[in-house]
Design an enzyme around this catalytic site. Sequence first.
Site, PDB file in Angstrom:
ATOM      1  N   HIS A  50       0.835  -1.188   0.000  1.00 49.51           N
ATOM      2  CA  HIS A  50       0.000   0.000   0.000  1.00 49.51           C
ATOM      3  C   HIS A  50       0.880   1.251   0.000  1.00 49.51           C
ATOM      4  O   HIS A  50       2.079   1.194   0.272  1.00 49.51           O
ATOM      5  CB  HIS A  50      -0.933  -0.019   1.209  1.00 49.51           C
ATOM      6  CG  HIS A  50      -2.045  -1.007   1.074  1.00 49.51           C
ATOM      7  ND1 HIS A  50      -3.097  -1.091   1.956  1.00 49.51           N
ATOM      8  CD2 HIS A  50      -2.283  -1.972   0.137  1.00 49.51           C
ATOM      9  CE1 HIS A  50      -3.924  -2.043   1.584  1.00 49.51           C
ATOM     10  NE2 HIS A  50      -3.445  -2.601   0.486  1.00 49.51           N
ATOM     11  N   GLU A  52       1.167   3.774   1.982  1.00 56.71           N
ATOM     12  CA  GLU A  52       1.822   4.126   3.244  1.00 56.71           C
ATOM     13  C   GLU A  52       3.098   3.305   3.448  1.00 56.71           C
ATOM     14  O   GLU A  52       4.115   3.819   3.926  1.00 56.71           O
ATOM     15  CB  GLU A  52       0.872   3.900   4.421  1.00 56.71           C
ATOM     16  CG  GLU A  52      -0.394   4.742   4.356  1.00 56.71           C
ATOM     17  CD  GLU A  52      -1.544   4.047   3.649  1.00 56.71           C
ATOM     18  OE1 GLU A  52      -2.693   4.319   4.018  1.00 56.71           O
ATOM     19  OE2 GLU A  52      -1.291   3.238   2.716  1.00 56.71           O
ATOM     20  N   CYS A  80      -5.710   1.447   5.701  1.00 57.05           N
ATOM     21  CA  CYS A  80      -6.492   0.228   5.926  1.00 57.05           C
ATOM     22  C   CYS A  80      -6.411  -0.210   7.383  1.00 57.05           C
ATOM     23  O   CYS A  80      -5.419   0.005   8.071  1.00 57.05           O
ATOM     24  CB  CYS A  80      -6.040  -0.885   4.987  1.00 57.05           C
ATOM     25  SG  CYS A  80      -4.336  -1.402   5.202  1.00 57.05           S
ATOM     26  N   ALA A 159     -18.593   9.544 -30.082  1.00 60.68           N
ATOM     27  CA  ALA A 159     -18.048  10.675 -30.839  1.00 60.68           C
ATOM     28  C   ALA A 159     -19.090  11.070 -31.879  1.00 60.68           C
ATOM     29  O   ALA A 159     -19.642  10.206 -32.569  1.00 60.68           O
ATOM     30  CB  ALA A 159     -16.736  10.293 -31.514  1.00 60.68           C
ATOM     31  N   ASP A 205     -17.929  -3.547 -37.315  1.00 52.25           N
ATOM     32  CA  ASP A 205     -16.665  -2.811 -37.317  1.00 52.25           C
ATOM     33  C   ASP A 205     -15.435  -3.693 -37.197  1.00 52.25           C
ATOM     34  O   ASP A 205     -14.320  -3.243 -37.487  1.00 52.25           O
ATOM     35  CB  ASP A 205     -16.655  -1.798 -36.163  1.00 52.25           C
ATOM     36  CG  ASP A 205     -17.740  -0.746 -36.296  1.00 52.25           C
ATOM     37  OD1 ASP A 205     -18.187  -0.505 -37.429  1.00 52.25           O
ATOM     38  OD2 ASP A 205     -18.142  -0.172 -35.267  1.00 52.25           O
ATOM     39  N   LEU A 209     -10.508  -3.191 -29.914  1.00 47.64           N
ATOM     40  CA  LEU A 209     -10.847  -2.884 -28.516  1.00 47.64           C
ATOM     41  C   LEU A 209      -9.659  -3.055 -27.567  1.00 47.64           C
ATOM     42  O   LEU A 209      -9.817  -3.480 -26.417  1.00 47.64           O
ATOM     43  CB  LEU A 209     -12.036  -3.730 -28.031  1.00 47.64           C
ATOM     44  CG  LEU A 209     -13.379  -3.493 -28.733  1.00 47.64           C
ATOM     45  CD1 LEU A 209     -14.487  -4.279 -28.048  1.00 47.64           C
ATOM     46  CD2 LEU A 209     -13.732  -2.011 -28.781  1.00 47.64           C
ATOM     47  N   ARG A 212      -4.065   1.441 -27.869  1.00 52.21           N
ATOM     48  CA  ARG A 212      -3.070   1.876 -28.845  1.00 52.21           C
ATOM     49  C   ARG A 212      -2.824   3.376 -28.651  1.00 52.21           C
ATOM     50  O   ARG A 212      -3.452   4.000 -27.829  1.00 52.21           O
ATOM     51  CB  ARG A 212      -3.563   1.608 -30.281  1.00 52.21           C
ATOM     52  CG  ARG A 212      -3.961   0.154 -30.523  1.00 52.21           C
ATOM     53  CD  ARG A 212      -4.404  -0.094 -31.959  1.00 52.21           C
ATOM     54  NE  ARG A 212      -5.536   0.715 -32.384  1.00 52.21           N
ATOM     55  CZ  ARG A 212      -6.802   0.430 -32.095  1.00 52.21           C
ATOM     56  NH1 ARG A 212      -7.095  -0.618 -31.345  1.00 52.21           N
ATOM     57  NH2 ARG A 212      -7.785   1.204 -32.531  1.00 52.21           N
TER      58      ARG A 212
END
Length: 363
Positions: A50, A52, A80, A159, A205, A209, A212
């Site tokens: 962790h 810390e 934690c 988009a 398409d 996935l 890049r």
Amino acid sequence: MKPEIFMKRALELAEKGIGLVNPNPLVGCVIVYNNQIIGEGYHKYYGGNHAEVEAVNDVYKRGNIGLLNKSTMYVTLEPCFHYGKTPPCVDLIIKHGIKKVFISIEDPNALVAGKSIKKLICNGINVEVGLLEKEAKLQNKFFMHYIKHKKPYVIYKSASSLDGKIALNSGESRWISSLESRIKVHEMRNSVMGILTTSSTIIKDNPSLNVRHVKKISDPIPIILDKKMILSKDLRIFSLHKKIIVFVSNRNNISSNKYPNNTKIIKVNEVGNGLDLNEVINELGQIGFDSIMVESGGELGWSLVKKELINEINLYIAPKIIGGRNSPTVIEGSGFNSLSDSFEFKNMECVPVGKDILIKAWR
């Protein structure tokens, strides 16, 4: 120096764990003596030390061990309290006699949830909670949502042109957005655990996935809704990824050779014309996904909106007009019958990306 400066540094360090610690939180830690950083660290990978522990180890490496019991710690998340893959960090802080601890946010995990703060105070350590709280919560939005709901944080990415079109009438869509926007998308892919899409999008398409354009941390796991089991083994995605998850209807009989060996098949119920998306999201949460990005057409977008399963939308808008009443749009489906029923986000920001604008909205 102001405490905010050191906590900002801790937040910067935490960012280095993006894509490496899921479904654990991003955490950064800075240890300061006399306004000088004497050690720092962050949670580097799932199952690793962790933040810390890394910071204390750094103090040792720098030869500053004698200053620990006079120092102040800045940590972005409550240390934690329990034994997990590593011992409790709260005990480490107490052991070294650190005088004061600044904590950005309390850990929402029921195993911690204020217990470490209380223990630190009971051991005579001065604790302040809430320094750069807003920034820390936003940084750990995946973890905060996952711990609270046991479901992945869902980001819908699209988009479009200025008039809301994501493709031409012919279906052509490469590329509406700029290269800078596509690079930004790959940065997001680097941070999430999975990408949700549909079999129709995969067939249309034949996408990769994967990550890049940017330095790859890890590829997200493709998650495909294939109700009618129409995917074929020769699609690019099956050869590019070590693991793929495919959701199918529980009405299907699955042959042993329908999908490649790297495919995990999960059966869920059907609702209306599609798979039960609530069940899909719940299943992903049970598997351990803290975050997914949705990359598909507007029909899946509408189905997710209708069931209020989207936590955030990232919409890249290009300075183009496409037109066409039949051209596909960002969100399709039947739509709401009243504006009062519409899906509304509480927060929104606009960021220039190349020639485009990224509109980011979250609930």
